[in-house]
Write a protein that holds these residues in place. Structure first.
Motif, PDB file in Angstrom:
ATOM      1  N   UNK A  67      -3.123   6.037 -17.066  1.00 40.86           N
ATOM      2  CA  UNK A  67      -2.222   5.448 -16.083  1.00 40.86           C
ATOM      3  C   UNK A  67      -1.339   6.497 -15.448  1.00 40.86           C
ATOM      4  N   UNK A  68      -1.049   6.285 -14.173  1.00 40.44           N
ATOM      5  CA  UNK A  68      -0.042   7.086 -13.501  1.00 40.44           C
ATOM      6  C   UNK A  68       1.344   6.554 -13.813  1.00 40.44           C
ATOM      7  N   UNK A  69       2.352   7.288 -13.357  1.00 39.90           N
ATOM      8  CA  UNK A  69       3.740   6.886 -13.605  1.00 39.90           C
ATOM      9  C   UNK A  69       4.222   5.824 -12.632  1.00 39.90           C
ATOM     10  N   UNK A  70       3.445   5.587 -11.591  1.00 49.19           N
ATOM     11  CA  UNK A  70       3.778   4.499 -10.687  1.00 49.19           C
ATOM     12  C   UNK A  70       4.572   4.918  -9.471  1.00 49.19           C
TER      13      UNK A  70
ATOM     14  N   UNK B  11      -4.257  10.033  -7.300  1.00 54.18           N
ATOM     15  CA  UNK B  11      -5.307  10.995  -7.643  1.00 54.18           C
ATOM     16  C   UNK B  11      -5.699  10.747  -9.092  1.00 54.18           C
ATOM     17  N   UNK B  12      -6.959  10.467  -9.351  1.00 54.93           N
ATOM     18  CA  UNK B  12      -7.365  10.118 -10.709  1.00 54.93           C
ATOM     19  C   UNK B  12      -7.419  11.333 -11.621  1.00 54.93           C
TER      20      UNK B  12
ATOM     21  N   UNK C 177       1.191   0.557 -10.003  1.00 54.96           N
ATOM     22  CA  UNK C 177       0.571   1.467 -10.960  1.00 54.96           C
ATOM     23  C   UNK C 177      -0.885   1.698 -10.600  1.00 54.96           C
ATOM     24  N   UNK C 178      -1.306   2.916 -10.785  1.00 56.43           N
ATOM     25  CA  UNK C 178      -2.695   3.290 -10.584  1.00 56.43           C
ATOM     26  C   UNK C 178      -3.245   3.715 -11.938  1.00 56.43           C
TER      27      UNK C 178
ATOM     28  N   UNK D 204      -2.076  11.123 -10.911  1.00 57.87           N
ATOM     29  CA  UNK D 204      -0.920  11.477 -10.091  1.00 57.87           C
ATOM     30  C   UNK D 204      -0.738  10.455  -8.989  1.00 57.87           C
ATOM     31  N   UNK D 205       0.468   9.909  -8.888  1.00 65.25           N
ATOM     32  CA  UNK D 205       0.769   8.951  -7.838  1.00 65.25           C
ATOM     33  C   UNK D 205       1.872   9.491  -6.947  1.00 65.25           C
TER      34      UNK D 205
END
Lengths: 112, 106
Positions: free
Chosen positions: A103-106, A24-25, A90-91, A5-6
């Motif tokens: 991957x998060x959505x950015x 948040x991973x 991006x995370x 979650x980004x």
């Protein structure tokens, strides 16, 4: 089970300002990596955090800094924003061994 | 020289065509990821492979570690497959290719 979650999803900042992006991973992951993706380009590695320490760093200036918290969540801070910092950030989370990148959505940052 | 080279950079095809996207890399890797990115940015992991071949639905990914080459194939392509496909080798971190922009025409 939530993935990565980004926040925020979009952000507009003025040149010279500072910004903080959050990640948040995925549950069970302990490593967070941050990437910058300029329009039309592949993501570029900024840095990776594990056990609250920067484990690796790409070719980004010191204006880019980060932090990882005991709950494995992470922040990316960018100081003295430049127009060229406008990008999708991006995370990705994973296990330290490198497995299971998610991957998060950015966060889309626009600097005006 | 880029560490990851993808080809083609852009591809337009008709619905139903067999699609191949190629990836060559120059770094030593422990695994290679194929990722899909739709407009708006979200990245979806399609495959992670370290040898041989993997299949998921209409998608097939192959890798030749000795030749440092991987391919992503899409059978019976559909307009909803239109996206950017990114090859991303992984050693101690992931290195991304620039992506292949795929557009499937109905």
């Amino acid at each position: 089970d939530a993935g990565v979650t980004q926040s925020p999803t979009h952000l507009i900042k003025t040149r010279g300002q500072q910004v903080t992006l959050r990640c948040s991973p995925k549950s069970g992951h302990d490593t967070v990596s941050w990437y910058q993706q300029a329009l039309g380009q592949g993501p570029q590695f900024i840095f990776q955090y594990y056990e609250e320490e920067e484990r690796q760093r790409g070719n980004f200036p010191d204006r880019f800094s980060g932090h990882q918290f005991p709950n494995y969540s992470s922040e990316l801070n960018v100081n003295a924003l430049l127009l060229g910092d406008s990008a999708l950030y991006l995370c990705a989370s994973s296990l330290v061994e490198g497995y299971g990148y998610t991957f998060g959505s950015g966060t889309r940052l626009t600097v005006v | 020289k880029n560490e990851v080279e993808q080809s083609p950079q852009n591809l337009t095809a008709q619905e139903g065509e067999f699609i191949t996207i190629n990836c060559s890399y120059s770094v030593g890797i422990s695994a290679l990821h194929w990722l899909q990115q739709h407009p708006g940015g979200g990245i979806v992991s399609l495959f992670m492979l370290s040898s041989g071949k993997k299949k998921h639905g209409r998608l097939i990914a192959t890798i030749n570690i000795q030749e440092k080459h991987s391919s992503l194939h899409i059978t019976a392509s559909h307009p909803r497959d239109s996206a950017v496909y990114i090859c991303a080798p992984e050693d101690d971190k992931i290195i991304f290719g620039k992506g292949t922009r795929l557009h499937i025409l109905p």
